[in-house]
Design a protein around this motif. Structure first.
Motif, PDB file in Angstrom:
ATOM      1  N   ILE A 248       5.857  39.784  18.426  1.00 12.14           N
ATOM      2  CA  ILE A 248       5.628  40.392  19.752  1.00 12.14           C
ATOM      3  C   ILE A 248       4.529  39.643  20.490  1.00 12.14           C
ATOM      4  O   ILE A 248       4.660  39.314  21.669  1.00 12.14           O
ATOM      5  CB  ILE A 248       5.276  41.893  19.614  1.00 12.14           C
ATOM      6  CG1 ILE A 248       6.451  42.656  19.020  1.00 12.14           C
ATOM      7  CG2 ILE A 248       4.885  42.484  20.970  1.00 12.14           C
ATOM      8  CD1 ILE A 248       6.142  44.092  18.623  1.00 12.14           C
ATOM      9  N   SER A 249       3.452  39.313  19.804  1.00 13.23           N
ATOM     10  CA  SER A 249       2.354  38.657  20.528  1.00 13.23           C
ATOM     11  C   SER A 249       2.754  37.237  20.949  1.00 13.23           C
ATOM     12  O   SER A 249       2.255  36.723  21.941  1.00 13.23           O
ATOM     13  CB  SER A 249       1.051  38.682  19.733  1.00 13.23           C
ATOM     14  OG  SER A 249       1.263  38.185  18.453  1.00 13.23           O
ATOM     15  N   ARG A 250       3.684  36.615  20.222  1.00 16.68           N
ATOM     16  CA  ARG A 250       4.169  35.288  20.648  1.00 16.68           C
ATOM     17  C   ARG A 250       5.007  35.389  21.919  1.00 16.68           C
ATOM     18  O   ARG A 250       4.932  34.548  22.801  1.00 16.68           O
ATOM     19  CB  ARG A 250       5.033  34.678  19.535  1.00 16.68           C
ATOM     20  CG  ARG A 250       4.501  33.340  19.061  1.00 16.68           C
ATOM     21  CD  ARG A 250       5.409  32.538  18.154  1.00 16.68           C
ATOM     22  NE  ARG A 250       6.472  33.232  17.462  1.00 16.68           N
ATOM     23  CZ  ARG A 250       6.324  33.849  16.298  1.00 16.68           C
ATOM     24  NH1 ARG A 250       5.141  33.892  15.714  1.00 16.68           N
ATOM     25  NH2 ARG A 250       7.352  34.449  15.718  1.00 16.68           N
ATOM     26  N   HIS A 251       5.787  36.450  22.024  1.00 15.66           N
ATOM     27  CA  HIS A 251       6.704  36.585  23.172  1.00 15.66           C
ATOM     28  C   HIS A 251       6.049  37.214  24.394  1.00 15.66           C
ATOM     29  O   HIS A 251       6.476  36.983  25.516  1.00 15.66           O
ATOM     30  CB  HIS A 251       7.917  37.429  22.789  1.00 15.66           C
ATOM     31  CG  HIS A 251       8.915  36.648  22.017  1.00 15.66           C
ATOM     32  ND1 HIS A 251       8.799  36.427  20.672  1.00 15.66           N
ATOM     33  CD2 HIS A 251      10.048  36.007  22.408  1.00 15.66           C
ATOM     34  CE1 HIS A 251       9.814  35.697  20.258  1.00 15.66           C
ATOM     35  NE2 HIS A 251      10.593  35.424  21.292  1.00 15.66           N
ATOM     36  N   ALA A 252       5.029  38.052  24.171  1.00 14.23           N
ATOM     37  CA  ALA A 252       4.465  38.807  25.300  1.00 14.23           C
ATOM     38  C   ALA A 252       3.633  37.877  26.177  1.00 14.23           C
ATOM     39  O   ALA A 252       2.852  37.072  25.671  1.00 14.23           O
ATOM     40  CB  ALA A 252       3.611  39.947  24.772  1.00 14.23           C
ATOM     41  N   ARG A 253       3.811  38.000  27.482  1.00 17.66           N
ATOM     42  CA  ARG A 253       3.051  37.160  28.413  1.00 17.66           C
ATOM     43  C   ARG A 253       1.639  37.690  28.593  1.00 17.66           C
ATOM     44  O   ARG A 253       0.693  36.950  28.753  1.00 17.66           O
ATOM     45  CB  ARG A 253       3.738  37.147  29.776  1.00 17.66           C
ATOM     46  CG  ARG A 253       4.871  36.150  29.879  1.00 17.66           C
ATOM     47  CD  ARG A 253       5.337  36.059  31.313  1.00 17.66           C
ATOM     48  NE  ARG A 253       5.819  37.353  31.794  1.00 17.66           N
ATOM     49  CZ  ARG A 253       7.081  37.762  31.666  1.00 17.66           C
ATOM     50  NH1 ARG A 253       7.961  36.991  31.095  1.00 17.66           N
ATOM     51  NH2 ARG A 253       7.458  38.937  32.127  1.00 17.66           N
TER      52      ARG A 253
ATOM     53  N   GLU B 202      -4.298  41.881  18.739  1.00 20.24           N
ATOM     54  CA  GLU B 202      -5.041  43.121  18.471  1.00 20.24           C
ATOM     55  C   GLU B 202      -4.409  44.299  19.209  1.00 20.24           C
ATOM     56  O   GLU B 202      -4.300  45.401  18.691  1.00 20.24           O
ATOM     57  CB  GLU B 202      -6.504  42.978  18.926  1.00 20.24           C
ATOM     58  CG  GLU B 202      -7.485  42.696  17.817  1.00 20.24           C
ATOM     59  CD  GLU B 202      -7.158  43.463  16.545  1.00 20.24           C
ATOM     60  OE1 GLU B 202      -7.243  44.699  16.551  1.00 20.24           O
ATOM     61  OE2 GLU B 202      -6.794  42.823  15.542  1.00 20.24           O
ATOM     62  N   GLN B 203      -3.987  44.019  20.442  1.00 23.29           N
ATOM     63  CA  GLN B 203      -3.372  45.095  21.219  1.00 23.29           C
ATOM     64  C   GLN B 203      -2.059  45.542  20.567  1.00 23.29           C
ATOM     65  O   GLN B 203      -1.787  46.737  20.455  1.00 23.29           O
ATOM     66  CB  GLN B 203      -3.116  44.638  22.659  1.00 23.29           C
ATOM     67  CG  GLN B 203      -2.731  45.796  23.565  1.00 23.29           C
ATOM     68  CD  GLN B 203      -2.029  45.364  24.841  1.00 23.29           C
ATOM     69  OE1 GLN B 203      -1.924  44.172  25.121  1.00 23.29           O
ATOM     70  NE2 GLN B 203      -1.546  46.322  25.603  1.00 23.29           N
ATOM     71  N   VAL B 204      -1.259  44.582  20.129  1.00 26.52           N
ATOM     72  CA  VAL B 204       0.013  44.936  19.483  1.00 26.52           C
ATOM     73  C   VAL B 204      -0.271  45.761  18.234  1.00 26.52           C
ATOM     74  O   VAL B 204       0.336  46.810  18.004  1.00 26.52           O
ATOM     75  CB  VAL B 204       0.817  43.669  19.094  1.00 26.52           C
ATOM     76  CG1 VAL B 204       2.074  44.056  18.325  1.00 26.52           C
ATOM     77  CG2 VAL B 204       1.184  42.867  20.327  1.00 26.52           C
ATOM     78  N   ARG B 205      -1.226  45.287  17.432  1.00 24.07           N
ATOM     79  CA  ARG B 205      -1.555  45.986  16.180  1.00 24.07           C
ATOM     80  C   ARG B 205      -1.976  47.432  16.483  1.00 24.07           C
ATOM     81  O   ARG B 205      -1.528  48.367  15.832  1.00 24.07           O
ATOM     82  CB  ARG B 205      -2.687  45.233  15.482  1.00 24.07           C
ATOM     83  CG  ARG B 205      -2.568  45.257  13.996  1.00 24.07           C
ATOM     84  CD  ARG B 205      -3.596  44.358  13.321  1.00 24.07           C
ATOM     85  NE  ARG B 205      -3.045  43.064  12.968  1.00 24.07           N
ATOM     86  CZ  ARG B 205      -3.536  41.887  13.352  1.00 24.07           C
ATOM     87  NH1 ARG B 205      -4.612  41.828  14.098  1.00 24.07           N
ATOM     88  NH2 ARG B 205      -2.967  40.773  12.965  1.00 24.07           N
TER      89      ARG B 205
ATOM     90  N   GLU C  25     -10.824  49.303  22.561  1.00 22.80           N
ATOM     91  CA  GLU C  25      -9.772  48.327  22.783  1.00 22.80           C
ATOM     92  C   GLU C  25      -9.349  48.290  24.250  1.00 22.80           C
ATOM     93  O   GLU C  25      -8.211  47.987  24.576  1.00 22.80           O
ATOM     94  CB  GLU C  25      -8.579  48.649  21.885  1.00 22.80           C
ATOM     95  CG  GLU C  25      -8.919  48.427  20.442  1.00 22.80           C
ATOM     96  CD  GLU C  25      -8.007  49.185  19.514  1.00 22.80           C
ATOM     97  OE1 GLU C  25      -8.300  49.210  18.329  1.00 22.80           O
ATOM     98  OE2 GLU C  25      -7.021  49.765  19.986  1.00 22.80           O
ATOM     99  N   GLU C  26     -10.282  48.657  25.093  1.00 18.57           N
ATOM    100  CA  GLU C  26     -10.026  48.571  26.539  1.00 18.57           C
ATOM    101  C   GLU C  26      -9.560  47.161  26.893  1.00 18.57           C
ATOM    102  O   GLU C  26     -10.096  46.187  26.384  1.00 18.57           O
ATOM    103  CB  GLU C  26     -11.355  48.802  27.266  1.00 18.57           C
ATOM    104  CG  GLU C  26     -11.488  50.033  28.105  1.00 18.57           C
ATOM    105  CD  GLU C  26     -10.413  50.208  29.124  1.00 18.57           C
ATOM    106  OE1 GLU C  26     -10.771  50.362  30.288  1.00 18.57           O
ATOM    107  OE2 GLU C  26      -9.218  50.221  28.792  1.00 18.57           O
ATOM    108  N   PRO C  27      -8.571  47.061  27.793  1.00 20.94           N
ATOM    109  CA  PRO C  27      -8.197  45.723  28.220  1.00 20.94           C
ATOM    110  C   PRO C  27      -9.406  45.013  28.828  1.00 20.94           C
ATOM    111  O   PRO C  27     -10.167  45.652  29.545  1.00 20.94           O
ATOM    112  CB  PRO C  27      -7.144  45.974  29.310  1.00 20.94           C
ATOM    113  CG  PRO C  27      -6.767  47.395  29.205  1.00 20.94           C
ATOM    114  CD  PRO C  27      -7.808  48.106  28.417  1.00 20.94           C
ATOM    115  N   PRO C  28      -9.567  43.735  28.562  1.00 21.09           N
ATOM    116  CA  PRO C  28     -10.679  43.044  29.198  1.00 21.09           C
ATOM    117  C   PRO C  28     -10.436  42.984  30.694  1.00 21.09           C
ATOM    118  O   PRO C  28      -9.295  43.025  31.137  1.00 21.09           O
ATOM    119  CB  PRO C  28     -10.633  41.645  28.577  1.00 21.09           C
ATOM    120  CG  PRO C  28      -9.261  41.494  28.012  1.00 21.09           C
ATOM    121  CD  PRO C  28      -8.741  42.873  27.737  1.00 21.09           C
TER     122      PRO C  28
END
Ligand code: ADP
Length: 276
Positions: free
Chosen positions: A230-235, A203-206, A181-184
């Motif tokens: 969270i994924s809706r709010h996170a930039r 996926e990151q939040v999960r 799950e490394e950041p791209p």
């Protein structure tokens, strides 16, 4: 396999001699004849037969490991390893410390032991800086577990709050890398706000919420709802990390375990704070 690896790691605060595992690891010295700190505690708890067996082993080199029975401990075996003495960081200390963790795990595996507890090797009398030792410990264990399915569970036993927080943060930070799950690459030509990016944030939040659950022994009953909000709010990935770190702190500060629902007003407070 996302999330799988972190389920095989626990971070606990406490006394290693009380751990109910197949083997505990001792941060010993080269003589293997006992000492202070965790070594002294293990010899006291295991009883004098331990010293008798240790006398037959002929010592142990730095970075290596030897095994004895556990005697009066709940653990059946003790794996003795000798960490490096800190001499400023330029004398192979990092590699020797990593070797302690690898050799101990290999020895456990060769004896068919499934659960193993580690103290923070070298960070007491041997003076290895705890934050640096923690990252080496967590990385080496994750690396080993990702390649070997034989060990079921590794417990990091922390002496005190500071160690607990450092280990916890290191697991949070490093586990996703080993779960694929490394950041791209941020230079990738992803349009901000694209569908792929939204899926990636989800996926990151999960994954982060899953790590929090594993570390604290909680189950968030509203996890999927949290993932959505969270994924809706996170930039971006950084704001996901900030938000999940705040949830982690809230759980830790309130001492929550077991089934829990993160309250909506608490989440709103966190999201507002991160946005501002
Ligand atoms: P070293 O000589 O390898 O530095 P020490 O025993 O002095 O070993 O310390 C290693 C770490 O073990 C330290 O972080 C210390 O706080 C911790 N420790 C000491 N006693 C215990 C115990 N009973 N259980 C778990 N950790 C312990």
């Amino acid at each position: 396999m996302p999330g799988r690896l972190v389920r095989r790691i626990s971070v606990v605060e406490g006394d290693i001699t009380e751990q109910n595992v197949d083997a505990i690891v001792n941060a010993a010295n080269r003589t293997l004849l006992g000492g202070g700190g965790v070594d002294g505690a293990i010899h006291r708890a295991a009883g004098p037969e331990l010293l008798d067996e240790c006398r037959t082993l002929g010592g142990c080199d730095t970075g290596e490991a030897k095994i004895t029975r556990g005697y009066r401990l709940p653990a059946r075996f003790i794996i003795h390893t000798v960490g490096p003495v800190w001499r400023g960081g330029q004398h192979g200390e990092d590699e020797l410390l990593a070797s302690c963790y690898r050799e101990a795990l290999a020895l456990a595996e060769s004896h068919d032991l499934k659960t193993i507890a580690f103290p923070a090797i070298s960070t007491g009398a041997y003076g290895f800086p705890l934050p640096r030792a923690t990252v080496i410990a967590v990385r080496t264990v994750l690396d080993y577990l990702s390649r070997s399915p034989e060990i079921d569970r590794v417990v990091f036993v922390c002496h005190g709050d500071r160690a607990f927080n450092l280990y916890h943060d290191a697991v949070m930070e490093l586990a996703p890398e080993y779960a694929g799950e490394e950041p791209p690459d941020s230079s990738a030509s992803e349009e901000p706000g694209s569908a792929d990016q939204a899926d990636d944030l989800k996926e990151q939040v999960r994954a982060q919420l899953h790590i929090i659950e594993s570390v604290h022994g909680v189950r968030m009953v509203n996890r999927e709802k949290l993932v959505g909000e969270i994924s809706r709010h996170a930039r971006d990935r950084r704001s996901v990390s900030l938000i999940t770190a705040a949830i982690n702190t809230w759980i830790a500060v309130n001492g929550i375990t077991g089934e829990t629902e993160i309250p909506g007003d608490e989440l709103d407070r966190i999201l507002t704070r991160i946005r501002d």
